[in-house]
Write an enzyme that holds these catalytic residues in place. Sequence first.
Site, mmCIF file in Angstrom:
data_model
loop_
_atom_site.group_PDB
_atom_site.id
_atom_site.type_symbol
_atom_site.label_atom_id
_atom_site.label_comp_id
_atom_site.label_asym_id
_atom_site.label_seq_id
_atom_site.Cartn_x
_atom_site.Cartn_y
_atom_site.Cartn_z
ATOM 1 N N TYR A 179 -3.308 7.035 -16.004
ATOM 2 C CA TYR A 179 -2.304 7.937 -15.443
ATOM 3 C C TYR A 179 -0.921 7.330 -15.657
ATOM 4 C CZ TYR A 179 0.096 11.221 -12.465
ATOM 5 O OH TYR A 179 0.955 12.194 -12.019
ATOM 6 N N GLN A 239 -4.228 17.049 -10.279
ATOM 7 C CA GLN A 239 -4.963 17.734 -11.347
ATOM 8 C C GLN A 239 -5.149 16.839 -12.571
ATOM 9 O OE1 GLN A 239 -2.090 18.697 -9.989
ATOM 10 N NE2 GLN A 239 -0.606 19.443 -11.497
ATOM 11 N N ASN A 263 2.435 8.767 -7.442
ATOM 12 C CA ASN A 263 2.946 9.027 -6.095
ATOM 13 C C ASN A 263 1.809 9.009 -5.080
ATOM 14 O OD1 ASN A 263 1.626 11.506 -6.262
ATOM 15 N ND2 ASN A 263 3.486 12.656 -6.748
ATOM 16 N N GLN A 323 14.912 -2.565 -7.272
ATOM 17 C CA GLN A 323 13.560 -2.193 -6.854
ATOM 18 C C GLN A 323 13.577 -1.057 -5.837
ATOM 19 O OE1 GLN A 323 10.599 -3.355 -8.312
ATOM 20 N NE2 GLN A 323 12.262 -3.892 -9.718
ATOM 21 N N HIS A 351 13.191 2.760 -6.880
ATOM 22 C CA HIS A 351 11.908 3.391 -7.187
ATOM 23 C C HIS A 351 11.683 4.633 -6.342
ATOM 24 C CE1 HIS A 351 9.656 0.949 -10.070
ATOM 25 N NE2 HIS A 351 10.218 -0.118 -9.540
ATOM 26 N N GLU A 405 3.953 -6.987 -3.614
ATOM 27 C CA GLU A 405 3.599 -6.628 -4.988
ATOM 28 C C GLU A 405 4.356 -7.526 -5.971
ATOM 29 O OE1 GLU A 405 3.847 -2.719 -7.950
ATOM 30 O OE2 GLU A 405 4.873 -2.706 -6.010
ATOM 31 N N HIS A 406 5.653 -7.587 -5.787
ATOM 32 C CA HIS A 406 6.514 -8.453 -6.609
ATOM 33 C C HIS A 406 7.113 -9.533 -5.708
ATOM 34 C CE1 HIS A 406 6.926 -4.255 -8.206
ATOM 35 N NE2 HIS A 406 6.540 -4.859 -9.315
ATOM 36 N N ASP A 450 8.526 -5.239 -15.018
ATOM 37 C CA ASP A 450 8.295 -3.802 -14.981
ATOM 38 C C ASP A 450 8.285 -3.188 -16.377
ATOM 39 O OD1 ASP A 450 8.051 -3.589 -12.254
ATOM 40 O OD2 ASP A 450 10.126 -2.965 -11.904
ATOM 41 N N HIS A 491 -42.232 -6.874 -3.048
ATOM 42 C CA HIS A 491 -41.570 -7.936 -3.799
ATOM 43 C C HIS A 491 -42.526 -9.107 -4.004
ATOM 44 C CE1 HIS A 491 -37.919 -5.711 -2.957
ATOM 45 N NE2 HIS A 491 -37.176 -6.597 -3.610
#
Length: 435
Positions: free
Chosen positions: A119, A181, A204, A249, A252, A319-320, A353, A412
């Site tokens: 994606y 979708q 998103n 940042q 975003h 994250e960063h 990035d 077993h």
Amino acid sequence: MSIKYLKKAIQSAESGQDQVHVTVQAMLDRLEREGDEGARAFSRDLDKWDGDIVVSQEAIENAKKRVPQRLQDDIRFAQDNIRRFAQAQKETISDCALEIVPGLWTGQRQIPVQSAGCYVPGGRYSHIASAMMTITTAQVAGVSHITACSPPGHGVGISPATLFTMDLCGAHRILNLGGVQGVAAMAFGLFGVPKADIIVGPGNQYVAEAKRILFGRVGIDMVAGPTDSLLIADETADPQLVAWDLVGQAEHGYNSPVWLVTTDVGLAQAVMSQIPQCIAQLPDLNAKNAAAAWRDYAEVILCDTREEMAEVADRYAPEHLHVQAADLDWWLARLRSYGSLFLGEETTVAFGDKASGPNHVLPTSGSARYTGGLSVHKFMKTVTWQRASKEGAKPVAQATARISRYEGMAGHARSAEIRLNKFFPDERFEFDPSR
């Protein structure tokens, strides 16, 4: 720990998630029922797109002609860095074999998944870098079929630069589809594409929730929330660089947290005074996002020592994580929880990035405590195998039979015992675990 908040967030990234779940679940249910036509309907309603869903080779070639040569060269430069980093990652994982007891051989193999869905976000910004990060990494891993999708826009479908990048990186099929979708098309195998074994890539909150709901039916890289960044700075840091790195940042999105952790109150005050000036220099949409993120989600934290700063960073698990402080080797050895680490003022999160090589699809919302970001490993399965001689099976079968009897798993036990009886008919074995 002695820390002080000079600025505290008034919002959290989880706000409004309940309604998002309800909306996405209903969309997925309809998409599974209605298939291609349901996806077309959502594309018409949400993206105002009534053109081709499957991008033709002719459209790809036409898109290439619309991408300036300098931009093509920059994309190739960045994609080559990402490809070479992914190849280096792949070389760190290998098959192995071990004769674990005499006559019993065990091993592992690394097998790429057959089909991946990548994606690539569109919407506010044209994320050509996300196409490089996801498709290139899947291609290096050896995935047999890569489907990529991105929201159509501007009445022409996927932006020319993104389309050029998707093709350059090795996508086998490209879909003019975004949002839920788009994710559903790759998961359910709509429009003639193979059902994805794994779906990767940022998006998103609706895209993230679709991946969360579908996890289990398909693999995913991670459940990603809004992007976040934490910057550690001491008295050696440049306030202007720090301010711009935070603003860069924050642009975003309105809910993208940025955090400054420092031992220098003067630096903190200088950065906080410069932030509004930096935001004011951005284009309107970017400025609106950055201003909201700074107002509602940003924090500035004052610590007494560098160890306290490191502890705060580990607790936030960003994250960063960018360090602009003295003794970078100490920070590299000490820090434990982050998606990707940037050391020194000579680098910046924006490099990661876009173009430096390590992947930018990273864990958000504190999930760096337990996982890393997208890599070739995500597209590969570590599977194991074993084989044995009759003598090699003998001690394993005896242990298996007795453990199974103790557990009450008679089937077993019997599957082990009958082999001993077949392979060694003249021997007697004790299968009672209590003796």
